[in-house]
Each structure stands twice: as structure tokens, then as C-alpha cells.
Design a protein around this motif. Structure first.
Motif, PDB file in Angstrom:
ATOM      1  N   ARG B   5       0.834  -1.204   0.000  1.00  0.00           N
ATOM      2  CA  ARG B   5       0.000   0.000   0.000  1.00  0.00           C
ATOM      3  C   ARG B   5       0.872   1.259   0.000  1.00  0.00           C
ATOM      4  O   ARG B   5       0.557   2.250  -0.655  1.00  0.00           O
ATOM      5  CB  ARG B   5      -0.916  -0.006   1.230  1.00  0.00           C
ATOM      6  CG  ARG B   5      -2.010  -1.066   1.141  1.00  0.00           C
ATOM      7  CD  ARG B   5      -2.576  -1.404   2.516  1.00  0.00           C
ATOM      8  NE  ARG B   5      -3.198  -0.270   3.156  1.00  0.00           N
ATOM      9  CZ  ARG B   5      -4.490   0.044   3.018  1.00  0.00           C
ATOM     10  NH1 ARG B   5      -5.261  -0.709   2.265  1.00  0.00           N
ATOM     11  NH2 ARG B   5      -4.995   1.077   3.627  1.00  0.00           N
ATOM     12  N   GLU B   6       1.980   1.186   0.731  1.00  0.00           N
ATOM     13  CA  GLU B   6       2.894   2.333   0.803  1.00  0.00           C
ATOM     14  C   GLU B   6       3.513   2.615  -0.568  1.00  0.00           C
ATOM     15  O   GLU B   6       3.617   3.766  -0.995  1.00  0.00           O
ATOM     16  CB  GLU B   6       4.011   2.078   1.823  1.00  0.00           C
ATOM     17  CG  GLU B   6       3.576   2.090   3.272  1.00  0.00           C
ATOM     18  CD  GLU B   6       2.810   0.845   3.716  1.00  0.00           C
ATOM     19  OE1 GLU B   6       2.807  -0.175   2.976  1.00  0.00           O
ATOM     20  OE2 GLU B   6       2.196   0.888   4.801  1.00  0.00           O
ATOM     21  N   GLN B   7       3.931   1.522  -1.253  1.00  0.00           N
ATOM     22  CA  GLN B   7       4.537   1.713  -2.579  1.00  0.00           C
ATOM     23  C   GLN B   7       3.516   2.279  -3.572  1.00  0.00           C
ATOM     24  O   GLN B   7       3.855   3.117  -4.412  1.00  0.00           O
ATOM     25  CB  GLN B   7       5.095   0.369  -3.094  1.00  0.00           C
ATOM     26  CG  GLN B   7       6.355  -0.059  -2.362  1.00  0.00           C
ATOM     27  CD  GLN B   7       6.737  -1.491  -2.693  1.00  0.00           C
ATOM     28  OE1 GLN B   7       5.893  -2.376  -2.749  1.00  0.00           O
ATOM     29  NE2 GLN B   7       8.029  -1.711  -2.910  1.00  0.00           N
ATOM     30  N   GLN B  28      -7.117   4.638   2.055  1.00  0.00           N
ATOM     31  CA  GLN B  28      -5.807   4.478   1.422  1.00  0.00           C
ATOM     32  C   GLN B  28      -5.298   5.743   0.717  1.00  0.00           C
ATOM     33  O   GLN B  28      -4.109   6.066   0.838  1.00  0.00           O
ATOM     34  CB  GLN B  28      -5.868   3.303   0.438  1.00  0.00           C
ATOM     35  CG  GLN B  28      -4.501   2.787   0.046  1.00  0.00           C
ATOM     36  CD  GLN B  28      -4.579   1.625  -0.943  1.00  0.00           C
ATOM     37  OE1 GLN B  28      -5.670   1.135  -1.259  1.00  0.00           O
ATOM     38  NE2 GLN B  28      -3.440   1.202  -1.423  1.00  0.00           N
ATOM     39  N   PRO B  29      -6.165   6.499  -0.005  1.00  0.00           N
ATOM     40  CA  PRO B  29      -5.641   7.706  -0.670  1.00  0.00           C
ATOM     41  C   PRO B  29      -4.989   8.707   0.285  1.00  0.00           C
ATOM     42  O   PRO B  29      -4.088   9.451  -0.110  1.00  0.00           O
ATOM     43  CB  PRO B  29      -6.892   8.301  -1.332  1.00  0.00           C
ATOM     44  CG  PRO B  29      -7.764   7.122  -1.600  1.00  0.00           C
ATOM     45  CD  PRO B  29      -7.559   6.216  -0.412  1.00  0.00           C
ATOM     46  N   THR B  30      -5.418   8.718   1.539  1.00  0.00           N
ATOM     47  CA  THR B  30      -4.832   9.641   2.520  1.00  0.00           C
ATOM     48  C   THR B  30      -3.326   9.435   2.631  1.00  0.00           C
ATOM     49  O   THR B  30      -2.567  10.366   2.899  1.00  0.00           O
ATOM     50  CB  THR B  30      -5.504   9.426   3.900  1.00  0.00           C
ATOM     51  OG1 THR B  30      -6.914   9.536   3.719  1.00  0.00           O
ATOM     52  CG2 THR B  30      -5.062  10.447   4.923  1.00  0.00           C
ATOM     53  N   MET B  31      -2.872   8.177   2.406  1.00  0.00           N
ATOM     54  CA  MET B  31      -1.443   7.857   2.540  1.00  0.00           C
ATOM     55  C   MET B  31      -0.577   8.570   1.505  1.00  0.00           C
ATOM     56  O   MET B  31       0.635   8.699   1.684  1.00  0.00           O
ATOM     57  CB  MET B  31      -1.222   6.348   2.393  1.00  0.00           C
ATOM     58  CG  MET B  31      -1.823   5.534   3.532  1.00  0.00           C
ATOM     59  SD  MET B  31      -1.870   3.761   3.140  1.00  0.00           S
ATOM     60  CE  MET B  31      -0.127   3.436   2.929  1.00  0.00           C
ATOM     61  N   VAL B  32      -1.197   9.011   0.407  1.00  0.00           N
ATOM     62  CA  VAL B  32      -0.425   9.677  -0.660  1.00  0.00           C
ATOM     63  C   VAL B  32       0.273  10.926  -0.110  1.00  0.00           C
ATOM     64  O   VAL B  32       1.386  11.265  -0.521  1.00  0.00           O
ATOM     65  CB  VAL B  32      -1.351  10.032  -1.849  1.00  0.00           C
ATOM     66  CG1 VAL B  32      -0.623  10.886  -2.879  1.00  0.00           C
ATOM     67  CG2 VAL B  32      -1.885   8.760  -2.492  1.00  0.00           C
ATOM     68  N   ALA B  33      -0.368  11.584   0.852  1.00  0.00           N
ATOM     69  CA  ALA B  33       0.201  12.816   1.419  1.00  0.00           C
ATOM     70  C   ALA B  33       1.600  12.578   1.984  1.00  0.00           C
ATOM     71  O   ALA B  33       2.457  13.465   1.930  1.00  0.00           O
ATOM     72  CB  ALA B  33      -0.725  13.356   2.514  1.00  0.00           C
ATOM     73  N   VAL B 172      -5.874   4.305 -13.029  1.00  0.00           N
ATOM     74  CA  VAL B 172      -6.156   3.295 -12.010  1.00  0.00           C
ATOM     75  C   VAL B 172      -4.828   2.740 -11.518  1.00  0.00           C
ATOM     76  O   VAL B 172      -4.062   2.153 -12.295  1.00  0.00           O
ATOM     77  CB  VAL B 172      -7.034   2.151 -12.567  1.00  0.00           C
ATOM     78  CG1 VAL B 172      -7.368   1.160 -11.452  1.00  0.00           C
ATOM     79  CG2 VAL B 172      -8.308   2.703 -13.195  1.00  0.00           C
ATOM     80  N   TYR B 173      -4.538   2.973 -10.241  1.00  0.00           N
ATOM     81  CA  TYR B 173      -3.297   2.500  -9.630  1.00  0.00           C
ATOM     82  C   TYR B 173      -3.620   1.262  -8.809  1.00  0.00           C
ATOM     83  O   TYR B 173      -4.426   1.310  -7.887  1.00  0.00           O
ATOM     84  CB  TYR B 173      -2.705   3.581  -8.723  1.00  0.00           C
ATOM     85  CG  TYR B 173      -2.262   4.798  -9.489  1.00  0.00           C
ATOM     86  CD1 TYR B 173      -3.157   5.824  -9.780  1.00  0.00           C
ATOM     87  CD2 TYR B 173      -0.953   4.914  -9.960  1.00  0.00           C
ATOM     88  CE1 TYR B 173      -2.769   6.932 -10.505  1.00  0.00           C
ATOM     89  CE2 TYR B 173      -0.546   6.024 -10.687  1.00  0.00           C
ATOM     90  CZ  TYR B 173      -1.456   7.023 -10.959  1.00  0.00           C
ATOM     91  OH  TYR B 173      -1.060   8.112 -11.686  1.00  0.00           O
ATOM     92  N   THR B 174      -3.021   0.144  -9.194  1.00  0.00           N
ATOM     93  CA  THR B 174      -3.280  -1.088  -8.445  1.00  0.00           C
ATOM     94  C   THR B 174      -1.962  -1.679  -7.955  1.00  0.00           C
ATOM     95  O   THR B 174      -0.880  -1.193  -8.300  1.00  0.00           O
ATOM     96  CB  THR B 174      -4.008  -2.135  -9.312  1.00  0.00           C
ATOM     97  OG1 THR B 174      -3.053  -2.738 -10.197  1.00  0.00           O
ATOM     98  CG2 THR B 174      -5.157  -1.515 -10.103  1.00  0.00           C
ATOM     99  N   ASP B 175      -2.086  -2.753  -7.185  1.00  0.00           N
ATOM    100  CA  ASP B 175      -0.907  -3.407  -6.625  1.00  0.00           C
ATOM    101  C   ASP B 175      -0.072  -4.128  -7.673  1.00  0.00           C
ATOM    102  O   ASP B 175       1.095  -4.391  -7.454  1.00  0.00           O
ATOM    103  CB  ASP B 175      -1.328  -4.381  -5.516  1.00  0.00           C
ATOM    104  CG  ASP B 175      -2.482  -5.293  -5.951  1.00  0.00           C
ATOM    105  OD1 ASP B 175      -3.166  -4.970  -6.953  1.00  0.00           O
ATOM    106  OD2 ASP B 175      -2.693  -6.314  -5.290  1.00  0.00           O
TER     107      ASP B 175
END
Lengths: 215, 213
Positions: B5-7, B28-33, B172-175
């Protein structure tokens, strides 16, 4: 203008539509809601972003059985057990409105707009039953104003005329709800003399405010 | 290797243009910050009425009047501004917000987004600002795992869950891969631990390989 919380909420009658400010607990006029519970008016339609958190404020009003219908954007939260229980038991009506349409429908009511076309919700289940129109190649849905009989909002500082200043993200729905109700009641932390607020920083002009409660 | 998720958050952050006005969805989008460069000039919007949102508040910084859209306490940065809800959503609908990043249950090959309801009969409907953001931001980036827990792809020919917005997703960003939704189809931008052939087999919609593959 400046009254106690019980005097202020005596404007609410059975069957009224009450606009309640706040986004979660930020800007939630908790003391006014507590006074409304004491006041006893029922069969209410509540318009607010959420449908109550925990067991206090809006959740307590719902738990007291005073609310017939909730109009909101996001009723389901980790601590919305009071609403969840009533909804699943079929004891409360729900109208879900996208948050931006909710704000704009309130704004339209306060601004004397008969209805407006919004692009939000096109192609979704919330478009069902709504008139649509293509304008410049884009599809829009017809949205009607939401008017309140009474608005309960929380601001930060008022002057004795009712000019209001808010604080940070507690502003949220307060300014639009203040314009959209027949009677607007603001609870504030502080009331200052007329002339003490810089006219350049007043967010809600006094014309929209009918009663002030200091808590 | 598929991405953590971090990557994923780091890759999304890399694709946000310097100086952009950006709304990060809840979760999860919050982590982009955490991966935005301090000198990027990116300004974060939160739909409850603020531009210039800072990191989460801790300790004495916590102020109940200062929260993000997830109702978590946050801080303000120099240059921040506050505004009411109608202005906040006019900002999106009016096309002033550059990017919004959201999670999704499903994205269709046309860029339809489904992220607010699974349509389960006992679910309490709750949409928040998702529909306004989906059609308002100039670009909508989705972050999600490509496959659901049951192995079914979440990038689909047609969404089976109720829509949030029509033809609104651009990336679309996926794993396991990043996709660009373009007028002539879905293009594979980058893959992580999977080949394009495997992707085409498992996803079941036509995919255009990146010209650089």
C-alpha cells in the motif's frame, strides 16, 4: 436576539424541517440540539450532513424518537449505531443526497433559486426519477432547493446584531444553512458589542440570523 | 513483486503534477500525502471546507474545529484558507480541482466508477462527497487492489455495483499494474510482478500495452 437555548428552540414545532449544521462534531450545535430534545417537538425532518454520532447531539434526538426523516449525505459511520438501529427497524425515513448537491440545494433555497441543473449523480441510482437535460453536450439533473423552518448552527463569535464569524473547518454547512431557514438560531462561544467585528471578516451577515445563544 | 500500500501511495504521489490542487479520499488515498515532496507546491483540499491542509494533528495540536473529510484532526499549513460547504463543492464542480484520488469497488473499461455502495439489500446507503468529486475534479485517480478477495478483477467491462460517476476515471493505480483510461481503451502504463499477457488473461478486458513495453 440574545436568548437562552430553551427560548431559542421554542421556534421549532411538530412536523418542522430543521437544518442542523456540523460535519461530524465540528460545527455541531450540541447545546441547541439538547435544548430541542428538552423542548419536545417531534415528527421532525432533520437535514444534516450526518445522522448522528455516538449517543449525544443528533443521535440523542433520534434516540428520543423525535425524527421522522433524515436528509443527509453520509448516515453510515463507525459510531452511527442509533441511526442504524432505527433505519433497520424501519422507524426512520432516509433521503441520501450527494454532499455537494446537499450544500447547493440549501444555497439555492437561501438565494431564491427555483431549481438548478447539477452534473452530480448522473448515471447513478440517485438519478432515478429526476428530470435530466443535456446542456452543451453534458448531462445534468434537476435539483430542488431544501428549505428549513428552523436552522440550528454553531459559529465562533457573534456581535449583538447577529453578524457571525466561524472557526476553521467548523464553518462547513453553517453559512448556507443560515440563509436557508425561516428562523436561524446560532450558538456561539462569545458575543461582542456591535462594531467590534471587522466587517471584512464577517462570514454570515446579521440579516440571516434571528436568535443568538451563548454557550 | 506486487506493490505494498505504501509503494502504491508513493507511485501515485509521483504522478501528481507540482502545484496541483488535490483532494485525497478517505482511507488508502490519505497515505499519498506522506509521499508528496515538501517542495512540490501541491495544495490539499478537504471537502469540509479547507485548502492547505497539513499532516494529521497530534497531542496539543488536536483541535475539534479542524478536521479532514474523514473527521480526523489535522493541521493547517501557511497559505491555508477556509470556506463553507457550498463553496467547497463549487470548487470541484466548477473544474478548479486538478486531481482527486479515491478508492473503488470497481472501475469499468470506460472509466465508470463504483465506490459508494455494493448494492447489498441490507446496506445503509451513504455517498458523502464521492459523486461530486467523481464528476468535478479534472482528473480522477483510483487506488485499489486489482483483484478482489475472491480473485475477481475490479477492472471490469461494465460495473455491476451501483455507479458513483460515469466515464470519470483517468488513471487506475493497483498493486500489480497502473492503467490509463483513454478514449481508445485501457492502456497498461506499468506492471509490477506480472506480465501484460497475464494481465490480459486475468482481467478479461482488452488492454493496450504501453508503447515502452
Amino acid at each position: 436576539m440574545i436568548v437562552s437555548a430553551p427560548e431559542a428552540v421554542s421556534a421549532v414545532e411538530d412536523g418542522h424541517t430543521v437544518l442542523v449544521g456540523g460535519f461530524g462534531m465540528a460545527g455541531m450545535p450540541v447545546e441547541l440540539i439538547d435544548a430541542l430534545i428538552e423542548h419536545g417537538a417531534g415528527d421532525l425532518t432533520i437535514v444534516s450532513n450526518n445522522a448522528g454520532n455516538g449517543d449525544t447531539g443528533l443521535a440523542a434526538l433520534l434516540a428520543a424518537g423525535r425524527v421522522r426523516k433524515v436528509v443527509c449525505s453520509f448516515p453510515r459511520q463507525s459510531d452511527s449505531w442509533v441511526f442504524d438501529g432505527l433505519y433497520r427497524a424501519g422507524q426512520i425515513e432516509l433521503e441520501v443526497v450527494p454532499q455537494g448537491n446537499l450544500a447547493e440545494r440549501l444555497r439555492a433555497a437561501g438565494a431564491g433559486i427555483g431549481a438548478f441543473f447539477s452534473p452530480t449523480g448522473v448515471g447513478t441510482p440517485l438519478a432515478e426519477g429526476k428530470e435530466s437535460r443535456v446542456i452543451d453536450g453534458r448531462e445534468y439533473l434537476l435539483e430542488y432547493p431544501i428549505r428549513g423552518d428552523v436552522a440550528l448552527i454553531r459559529a465562533h463569535v457573534a456581535d449583538k446584531m447577529g453578524n457571525l464569524v466561524y472557526r476553521k473547518t467548523a464553518r462547513n454547512f453553517g453559512p448556507v444553512m443560515a440563509t436557508a431557514a425561516a428562523v436561524t438560531i446560532a450558538q456561539v462561544s462569545r458575543i461582542v458589542e456591535v462594531g467590534e467585528l471587522d466587517p471584512e471578516v464577517v462570514v454570515t451577515p446579521a440579516i440571516y440570523v434571528n436568535r443568538l445563544v451563548q454557550v | 513483486m506486487s506493490l505494498s500500500r505504501e509503494q502504491m501511495a508513493e507511485i501515485v504521489a509521483r504522478d501528481i503534477p507540482d502545484g496541483a490542487y488535490v483532494n485525497l479520499g478517505i482511507g488508502q488515498p490519505t497515505m499519498v500525502a506522506d509521499y508528496l515532496r515538501p517542495d512540490s507546491g501541491v495544495v490539499l483540499h478537504t471537502e469540509n471546507g479547507m485548502l492547505g491542509m497539513g499532516r494529521p494533528a497530534i497531542g496539543d495540536e488536536i483541535d475539534p474545529d479542524l478536521t479532514n473529510a474523514g473527521k480526523q484532526p489535522v493541521t493547517e499549513l501557511p497559505g491555508a484558507s477556509y470556506f463553507h460547504h457550498a463553496d467547497s463543492f463549487a470548487m470541484m464542480r466548477g473544474g478548479h480541482l486538478d486531481v482527486c484520488i479515491m478508492g473503488a469497488f470497481q472501475v469499468s473499461a470506460r472509466g465508470d466508477l463504483a465506490n459508494w455502495s455494493t448494492g447489498a439489500p441490507d446496506a445503509i446507503p451513504a455517498v458523502g462527497g464521492a459523486m461530486d468529486l467523481a464528476i468535478g475534479a479534472k482528473q480522477v485517480f483510483v487506488m485499489m487492489s486489482l483483484f478482489a478477495k475472491d480473485g475477481k478483477p475490479k477492472l471490469v467491462p461494465e460495473c455491476t455495483y451501483p455507479l458513483t460517476g460515469r466515464a470519470c476515471v483517468s488513471r487506475v493505480y493497483t498493486d500489480v499494474a497502473t492503467f490509463a483510461v483513454e478514449p481508445d481503451g485501457v492502456r497498461v502504463v506499468e506492471t509490477f510482478g506480472i506480465t501484460v499477457d497475464e494481465l490480459i488473461t486475468r482481467v478479461g478486458i482488452p488492454l493496450v500495452p504501453s508503447p515502452f513495453d
